[in-house]
Design an enzyme around this catalytic site. Structure first.
Site, mmCIF file in Angstrom:
data_model
loop_
_atom_site.group_PDB
_atom_site.id
_atom_site.type_symbol
_atom_site.label_atom_id
_atom_site.label_comp_id
_atom_site.label_asym_id
_atom_site.label_seq_id
_atom_site.Cartn_x
_atom_site.Cartn_y
_atom_site.Cartn_z
ATOM 1 N N GLU A 68 -4.363 -0.486 6.338
ATOM 2 C CA GLU A 68 -3.282 0.496 6.534
ATOM 3 C C GLU A 68 -3.717 1.949 6.384
ATOM 4 O O GLU A 68 -3.287 2.815 7.157
ATOM 5 C CB GLU A 68 -2.120 0.201 5.576
ATOM 6 C CG GLU A 68 -1.316 -1.041 5.935
ATOM 7 C CD GLU A 68 -1.852 -2.303 5.276
ATOM 8 O OE1 GLU A 68 -3.010 -2.301 4.787
ATOM 9 O OE2 GLU A 68 -1.121 -3.306 5.251
ATOM 10 N N GLU A 103 -0.826 -9.787 3.111
ATOM 11 C CA GLU A 103 0.362 -9.686 2.251
ATOM 12 C C GLU A 103 1.195 -10.965 2.290
ATOM 13 O O GLU A 103 1.713 -11.400 1.274
ATOM 14 C CB GLU A 103 1.194 -8.466 2.678
ATOM 15 C CG GLU A 103 0.471 -7.158 2.324
ATOM 16 C CD GLU A 103 1.081 -5.919 2.964
ATOM 17 O OE1 GLU A 103 1.412 -5.966 4.160
ATOM 18 O OE2 GLU A 103 1.228 -4.910 2.260
ATOM 19 N N GLY A 147 -0.312 -6.955 6.824
ATOM 20 C CA GLY A 147 0.786 -7.891 6.577
ATOM 21 C C GLY A 147 0.321 -9.342 6.518
ATOM 22 O O GLY A 147 0.986 -10.186 5.908
ATOM 23 N N ALA A 154 1.090 -6.362 10.512
ATOM 24 C CA ALA A 154 2.354 -6.009 11.147
ATOM 25 C C ALA A 154 2.031 -5.480 12.543
ATOM 26 O O ALA A 154 0.916 -5.016 12.800
ATOM 27 C CB ALA A 154 3.072 -4.956 10.309
#
Ligand code: CO8
Length: 257
Positions: free
Chosen positions: A131, A111, A108, A63
């Site tokens: 993260e 993910e 992300g 992200a």
């Protein structure tokens, strides 16, 4: 201009996340474009979808950290939901989705590829969930999907320690099915997508539904789900065509959606 490119090749399609200067990091614009691109796929014509990243360095490097850096708790939750909604759309997409992971798949990025049905990668791919080093948890399903796809203990090690794994390790632990050279990756993804597209679309969709929904059910309920989907295939054009081709020793099959 959209940050997601969409290309149809016969009855397969390719979505390319294209924000190469930021290693295809997912900001709100990319998530919105991805959502719109998925909505635009004609699932009555396309039988398998490939998701990849632009360039040869990165699939998706996570992200967008710049965008996330100023979020309030409420905004963070809303950003997490935005990603989760798009990734769940991929996971429950009616047709199979293949992730062709062409480099970094971090945060992300890991993910999104875990939301796909099948993952293959190039030999320079790197997977991880950084993260915890940024002071946050994974927010687009990482804590949930990684521990379901690979051994929970290894998922915890990757998430708590933020250690990355390379392509060979990803294959060893079942995070990806195959590793290819960078040049071979997309042709291999297309070959696999075309192989899927040759089979009966009704049956392939029912298989995806049976596997995905069945995994969340106790076995007694899961096999009932399969019985219903199995039954629903009979008297369809594809069932009649597939069995007639076998019984009359005919190689060419004319499946329809
Ligand atoms: N966000 C924003 N920009 C990024 C990101 C990112 N995730 N990753 C790379 N970039 C940008 C860099 O800032 C750089 O931009 P610029 O040229 O303007 O400085 C450009 O891409 C190239 O990157 P590098 O120069 O860093 O390239 P390197 O080859 O040196 O390093 C790495 C490549 C190792 C991939 C490095 O860029 C890196 O560590 N990136 C961050 C990886 C990361 O931590 N990803 C996880 C982010 S957190 C996340 O994904 C959470 C998901 C759930 C969110 C839920 C929200 C509530």
């Amino acid at each position: 201009m959209s940050t997601v490119l969409y290309e149809v090749k016969g009855n397969i399609a390719i979505l390319t996340i294209s924000r190469e200067k930021a290693l295809n990091a997912l900001n709100s614009e990319v998530l919105n474009d991805l959502d719109a691109a998925l909505d635009a796929v004609d699932v009555n014509a396309v039988r398998a979808l490939i998701i990849t990243g632009a360039g040869k360095k990165s699939f998706v490097a996570g992200a967008d950290i710049g965008e996330m850096s100023t979020l309030t708790p409420e905004e963070g939750e809303a950003f997490g939901k935005k990603g989760n909604d798009v990734f769940r759309k991929i996971e429950t997409f009616p047709i199979p989705v293949i992730a062709a992971v062409n480099g970094f798949a971090l945060g992300g990025g890991n993910e999104i590829c875990m939301s796909c049905d099948i993952r293959i990668c190039s030999d320079n791919a790197i997977f991880g969930q950084p993260e915890a080093g940024l002071g946050i948890t994974p927010g687009f399903g990482g804590t949930q999907r990684l521990a379901r796809i690979i051994a929970p203990g290894l998922a915890k090690e990757i998430i708590y320690s933020t250690k990355n794994i390379d392509a060979a390790k990803a294959k060893e632990v079942g995070l990806v099915n195959e590793v290819y050279t960078q040049d071979e990756l997309l042709p291999a993804a297309e070959k696999l997508a075309n192989k899927i597209a040759k089979n009966a679309p009704i049956a392939v969709r029912a298989c995806k539904k049976a596997i995905n929904e069945g995994l969340d059910l106790p076995m007694d309920e899961a096999i009932v789900l399969e019985e219903k989907l199995f039954g629903s295939c009979f008297k369809t054009h594809d069932q009649i065509e597939g069995m007639d081709a076998f019984l009359t020793k005919r190689k060419e099959k004319n499946f329809i959606n």
